[in-house]
Scaffold this motif. Sequence first.
Motif, PDB file in Angstrom:
ATOM      1  N   ASP A 160      24.219  -3.353 -26.453  1.00  0.00           N
ATOM      2  CA  ASP A 160      24.811  -2.622 -27.557  1.00  0.00           C
ATOM      3  C   ASP A 160      26.113  -3.340 -27.913  1.00  0.00           C
ATOM      4  O   ASP A 160      26.987  -3.490 -27.050  1.00  0.00           O
ATOM      5  CB  ASP A 160      25.110  -1.176 -27.155  1.00  0.00           C
ATOM      6  CG  ASP A 160      25.866  -0.431 -28.235  1.00  0.00           C
ATOM      7  OD1 ASP A 160      27.124  -0.448 -28.176  1.00  0.00           O
ATOM      8  OD2 ASP A 160      25.235   0.141 -29.119  1.00  0.00           O
ATOM      9  N   ASP A 162      28.877  -2.723 -29.595  1.00  0.00           N
ATOM     10  CA  ASP A 162      30.161  -2.033 -29.454  1.00  0.00           C
ATOM     11  C   ASP A 162      30.513  -1.788 -27.993  1.00  0.00           C
ATOM     12  O   ASP A 162      31.658  -1.992 -27.571  1.00  0.00           O
ATOM     13  CB  ASP A 162      30.138  -0.715 -30.225  1.00  0.00           C
ATOM     14  CG  ASP A 162      30.005  -0.926 -31.722  1.00  0.00           C
ATOM     15  OD1 ASP A 162      30.631  -1.872 -32.239  1.00  0.00           O
ATOM     16  OD2 ASP A 162      29.284  -0.159 -32.373  1.00  0.00           O
ATOM     17  N   GLU A 166      33.596  -3.754 -25.681  1.00  0.00           N
ATOM     18  CA  GLU A 166      34.577  -2.975 -24.924  1.00  0.00           C
ATOM     19  C   GLU A 166      34.645  -3.448 -23.484  1.00  0.00           C
ATOM     20  O   GLU A 166      35.729  -3.570 -22.896  1.00  0.00           O
ATOM     21  CB  GLU A 166      34.230  -1.488 -24.982  1.00  0.00           C
ATOM     22  CG  GLU A 166      34.524  -0.822 -26.308  1.00  0.00           C
ATOM     23  CD  GLU A 166      34.300   0.672 -26.257  1.00  0.00           C
ATOM     24  OE1 GLU A 166      34.152   1.216 -25.139  1.00  0.00           O
ATOM     25  OE2 GLU A 166      34.267   1.301 -27.328  1.00  0.00           O
ATOM     26  N   THR A 179      36.133  -9.783 -29.732  1.00  0.00           N
ATOM     27  CA  THR A 179      35.673  -9.021 -30.882  1.00  0.00           C
ATOM     28  C   THR A 179      34.201  -9.322 -31.112  1.00  0.00           C
ATOM     29  O   THR A 179      33.588 -10.103 -30.377  1.00  0.00           O
ATOM     30  CB  THR A 179      36.500  -9.352 -32.138  1.00  0.00           C
ATOM     31  OG1 THR A 179      36.181  -8.437 -33.188  1.00  0.00           O
ATOM     32  CG2 THR A 179      36.268 -10.779 -32.606  1.00  0.00           C
ATOM     33  N   ASN A 183      25.258  -7.785 -34.822  1.00  0.00           N
ATOM     34  CA  ASN A 183      24.605  -6.677 -34.120  1.00  0.00           C
ATOM     35  C   ASN A 183      23.694  -7.166 -33.004  1.00  0.00           C
ATOM     36  O   ASN A 183      22.864  -6.414 -32.506  1.00  0.00           O
ATOM     37  CB  ASN A 183      23.800  -5.839 -35.128  1.00  0.00           C
ATOM     38  CG  ASN A 183      24.683  -5.174 -36.158  1.00  0.00           C
ATOM     39  OD1 ASN A 183      25.695  -4.574 -35.815  1.00  0.00           O
ATOM     40  ND2 ASN A 183      24.307  -5.284 -37.428  1.00  0.00           N
ATOM     41  N   PRO A 221      33.914  -5.484 -37.135  1.00  0.00           N
ATOM     42  CA  PRO A 221      35.124  -5.278 -36.329  1.00  0.00           C
ATOM     43  C   PRO A 221      36.083  -6.461 -36.295  1.00  0.00           C
ATOM     44  O   PRO A 221      37.301  -6.257 -36.164  1.00  0.00           O
ATOM     45  CB  PRO A 221      34.550  -4.970 -34.945  1.00  0.00           C
ATOM     46  CG  PRO A 221      33.277  -4.253 -35.233  1.00  0.00           C
ATOM     47  CD  PRO A 221      32.704  -4.991 -36.422  1.00  0.00           C
ATOM     48  N   HIS A 240      30.825  -1.721 -40.907  1.00  0.00           N
ATOM     49  CA  HIS A 240      30.870  -1.036 -39.616  1.00  0.00           C
ATOM     50  C   HIS A 240      31.848   0.136 -39.715  1.00  0.00           C
ATOM     51  O   HIS A 240      32.830   0.088 -40.453  1.00  0.00           O
ATOM     52  CB  HIS A 240      31.340  -2.042 -38.561  1.00  0.00           C
ATOM     53  CG  HIS A 240      31.278  -1.562 -37.152  1.00  0.00           C
ATOM     54  ND1 HIS A 240      32.229  -0.722 -36.603  1.00  0.00           N
ATOM     55  CD2 HIS A 240      30.392  -1.823 -36.151  1.00  0.00           C
ATOM     56  CE1 HIS A 240      31.942  -0.492 -35.342  1.00  0.00           C
ATOM     57  NE2 HIS A 240      30.822  -1.144 -35.043  1.00  0.00           N
ATOM     58  N   ALA A 242      34.167   1.092 -37.835  1.00  0.00           N
ATOM     59  CA  ALA A 242      35.550   0.753 -37.503  1.00  0.00           C
ATOM     60  C   ALA A 242      36.279   0.172 -38.706  1.00  0.00           C
ATOM     61  O   ALA A 242      37.491   0.378 -38.875  1.00  0.00           O
ATOM     62  CB  ALA A 242      35.581  -0.237 -36.342  1.00  0.00           C
TER      63      ALA A 242
END
Length: 270
Positions: A160, A162, A166, A179, A183, A221, A240, A242
């Motif tokens: 995933d 995102d 992280e 960053t 996708n 992002p 996105h 964000a």
Amino acid sequence: MGETPRLIATDIDGTLIRDDHTVSARTASVLARISGQGTPVVLVTGRPVRWLKLVYDQLAEPLPAVCANGAVVYDPVRDEVLRADPLAPQHLAEVAERLRAEVPGIAFAVEILDSREMRHEGRYPLRWDADHEAIRLVRTPEELLSVPAVKLLVRAGEQDPDAFVELVAAAVAGLAEATHSSNSGLVEISAAGVTKAAGLDWYCDRLGVAAADVLAFGDMPNDVPMLSWAGRGVAVANAHRAVLAVADEVTAANTEDGVAAYLEKIFGVG
């Protein structure tokens, strides 16, 4: 920002160009008219320098570019890199060590020589220009990380995007920037402090243009720092979440020439 911006900055993929990687005749015409009237237009992209020709071939004239998420500022007229801010080999090694400890099955590639060449590990999956002469397979981790890199590329199977960014960002915190702009589970790592906003700020300072006078467009992002920095940040409708959260305004999607439509209103061209 005043009624008319002094500089236009736009992301490429998912923002300026359509999903089939083409620049519409409408978009090319609008950019040419604005540039011809004396307002600088700058491409601000995660793309390496070697991928810009695919866009330049569809424009009336090549535009200056902030590449590799801010690590490279490029003048296409002279084919000259005006500025590069790479990760040093010792930082690359430390980042890789941290990530190998945190992420099972991680694989790396690096953009080197101001993003004109890419090196990759054998298990790093190539999805685009695998047959390009600038793509080189290396045999050892030491060889991969032996020269400065404007971007470290990270994959670990299907992820995933995102959640994966992280995880990577937490592992490299204080040492590098992480960053993503796709996708597909690809995370892009730059030197600490290097973002699209930082690269564009350097170029604007060179021209004497303040952030408050910049109009910027984006969708992913990696565009968030730039849209937050600019006097006016505009997201395309397909952006996105964000990006939508920080944007001052939203224009039509990239497939509907959202950037061109917005600029036609602001500059009265079309």
